[in-house]
Enzyme design. Structure first.
Site, PDB file in Angstrom:
ATOM      1  N   ASP A   1      50.432   8.571 -38.398  1.00  0.00           N
ATOM      2  CA  ASP A   1      49.138   9.100 -38.808  1.00  0.00           C
ATOM      3  C   ASP A   1      48.148   7.946 -38.608  1.00  0.00           C
ATOM      4  O   ASP A   1      48.265   6.908 -39.262  1.00  0.00           O
ATOM      5  CB  ASP A   1      49.220   9.511 -40.284  1.00  0.00           C
TER       6      ASP A   1
ATOM      7  N   ASP B   1      27.825  15.751 -25.646  1.00  0.00           N
ATOM      8  CA  ASP B   1      29.012  15.634 -24.793  1.00  0.00           C
ATOM      9  C   ASP B   1      28.658  14.983 -23.457  1.00  0.00           C
ATOM     10  O   ASP B   1      29.446  14.233 -22.899  1.00  0.00           O
ATOM     11  CB  ASP B   1      29.593  17.036 -24.552  1.00  0.00           C
TER      12      ASP B   1
ATOM     13  N   HIS C   1      27.248  10.158 -20.533  1.00  0.00           N
ATOM     14  CA  HIS C   1      27.406  10.118 -19.070  1.00  0.00           C
ATOM     15  C   HIS C   1      26.068  10.114 -18.323  1.00  0.00           C
ATOM     16  O   HIS C   1      25.843   9.302 -17.437  1.00  0.00           O
ATOM     17  CB  HIS C   1      28.200  11.336 -18.582  1.00  0.00           C
TER      18      HIS C   1
ATOM     19  N   LYS D   1      27.651  24.362 -18.928  1.00  0.00           N
ATOM     20  CA  LYS D   1      28.975  24.909 -18.627  1.00  0.00           C
ATOM     21  C   LYS D   1      28.853  26.379 -18.216  1.00  0.00           C
ATOM     22  O   LYS D   1      27.871  27.039 -18.548  1.00  0.00           O
ATOM     23  CB  LYS D   1      29.880  24.796 -19.856  1.00  0.00           C
TER      24      LYS D   1
END
Ligand code: BG6
Length: 471
Positions: A96, A233, A238, A338
């Site tokens: 863990d 994201d 990026h 997307k």
């Protein structure tokens, strides 16, 4: 070179699709010494006790088999002996990552270790705290994937936690876009060619589009994506990194300090959008049901694991300007979505029209465009040439395909981690600046000051909303 890599979250998607193939590519290229060891760690859920035992017995045998299957699936083009070598020595630890005792046992071994946190970003703070308590051997390195934090405050806090464990040069906030050939070529082309750099400024360049439009939809990633969305994201990391390489001043060298200092300068020069500008200069949207080729795509809100009430966007666009001598007056448009109808992954540099045209028809003289294709990796220059009749003009396009890279992006990143070169990773202050400049957007979006639009899967994206694109 560090020869022990411990991956927490070792049986997840990132590991299967990118890390294992990256390691196999390094092995095939002769970059890994015979002493290299991969240790895969995870919580061993859902596999039963015999398979999940942690000290090299059934757990390791299970992990090797699993890794071999993933390599067969995602890296079949690499030589079988290289794939086999990566798996043959791999060990498994049930751990863990938030428990210091588990973490200590996973990282135990001789010498420094590279620790890859292939985990949901929400776990980073507790994982780094556990690493701190467990105590990393001197010379060790920590690797994380974006998003680094979820806003400016949490990024500052994460950086503080990391700084307590290892020095900044040992923190690898990796971004696989920076390891793409075309992305590296962006700087190479700019700086190694007399014809580009002198006109690389707002006098000659009107707009730059930095676009990552995908036909891929959610692909079962709701657990990560629904809490993040397209802005965090893709754009926050990026695409802002691409902006840095397009807009940076020439660095003195490509060593980590010069390169990263110049990138931070770009981020600092971005003019934050005012609250009044955000609705005009940003768009957010999510896809509804549609078709992409022969695939029927369900609406985003109908995907497993998505909570529609969160209002997560699957498309984000932000228009920015830079307050600097070089760039005042050029518009930089960052966009990613997307489930769109076509893949469009590129940096497109739009030059201004010529000041005077002594012949031909204005209509035929389209402004020059330099396009860096990111996937596939290629380069196109649109010029205006002469037509077949005297004094007429006609479009002329020059294009080139990039040689395939010696290493896939994740191979390059992993090699940098193991050899200790952080030039292609994001420095802590860089991550913070990237959050700072998007803070007005995050805040306006969270107050619903910008409508969440919809677009059918397979379309070109949402309609421009009233006033979009005007300064
Ligand atoms: C990832 C994003 O970092 O980059 C994904 O999380 C995106 O949403 C992906 O699809 C695109 O990069 P690549 O190299 O996987 O096509």
């Amino acid at each position: 070179m560090i020869d022990r890599l411990v991956v927490f979250g070792a049986t997840g998607d990132l590991s299967a699709r990118y890390l294992l193939p990256g390691l196999a590519a390094l092995q095939a290229g002769g970059h890994l010494g015979s002493g290299f060891r991969l240790v895969g760690a995870d919580r061993g859920l859902d596999r039963g006790d015999d398979q999940g035992d942690d000290q090299g017995g059934g757990g390791s045998a299970w992990f090797r088999r699993w890794a071999a299957e993933q390599l067969e699936r995602h890296a079949a083009d690499l030589p079988a002996d290289a794939r086999h070598a990566v798996c043959a020595q791999a060990e498994y630890r049930r751990a863990d990552v938030t428990d210091p005792a588990d973490v200590a046992s996973a990282i135990a071994g001789p010498g420094p270790v590279a620790v890859y946190l292939a985990l949901p970003p929400a776990l980073f703070p507790s994982a780094v705290t556990a690493l701190h308590r467990a105590g990393l051997p001197p010379g060790s390195r920590i690797v994380l994937e974006k998003p680094f934090g979820e806003d400016l405050d949490s990024a500052v806090e994460l950086n503080r936690l990391l700084a307590a464990v290892v020095p900044e040069e040992a923190v690898f906030r990796v971004d696989h876009f920076l390891a793409m050939t075309t992305v590296q070529n962006l700087l190479g082309l700019r700086l190694a060619n007399r014809v580009l750099e002198p006109i690389w400024n707002s006098t000659h360049i009107a707009e730059v589009d930095i676009v990552w439009d995908e036909t891929l939809a959610l692909e079962g990633r709701a657990g990560y994506y629904d809490g993040v969305g397209a802005l965090k994201d893709m754009l926050q990391n990026h695409l802002l990194q691409l902006l840095c390489l397009v807009a940076m001043e020439p660095p003195v060298s490509l060593d980590e300090r010069d390169l990263r200092n110049r990138k931070v300068d770009v981020l600092r020069s971005v003019r934050p959008l005012t609250e009044a500008e955000v609705p005009r200069r940003t768009r957010r949207a999510r896809y509804t049901a549609g078709r992409i080729g022969d695939r029927a795509i369900p609406s985003y809100t109908g995907e497993d694991g998505v909570d529609p009430a969160r209002g997560t966007e699957t498309f984000a666009e932000v228009e920015l300007e830079l307050d600097s001598w070089r760039w005042a007056g050029t518009v930089f448009r960052l966009r990613s979505g997307k489930a769109l109808g076509a893949d469009r992954k590129e940096v497109a540099v739009h030059f201004r029209h010529v000041p005077h045209l002594p012949f031909g028809d204005d209509e035929e003289a389209t402004p020059n465009l330099l396009r860096f294709g990111l996937d596939p990796e290629d380069l196109t220059l649109r010029l205006t040439g002469t037509g077949s009749h005297t004094h007429t003009l006609a479009p002329l396009t020059l294009s080139a395909r990039m040689d395939p890279p010696e290493l896939p992006a994740y191979g390059r990143l992993l090699l940098d981690v193991l050899t200790g070169d952080p030039a292609l990773s994001i420095r802590g202050d860089e991550a913070e600046e990237a959050w700072r400049l998007l803070t007005p957007v995050l805040s306006a979006w969270s107050q619903d000051l910008v409508p969440l639009q919809e677009y059918p899967a397979g379309s070109d994206g949402p309609e421009p909303h009233a006033g979009a694109g005007t300064p």
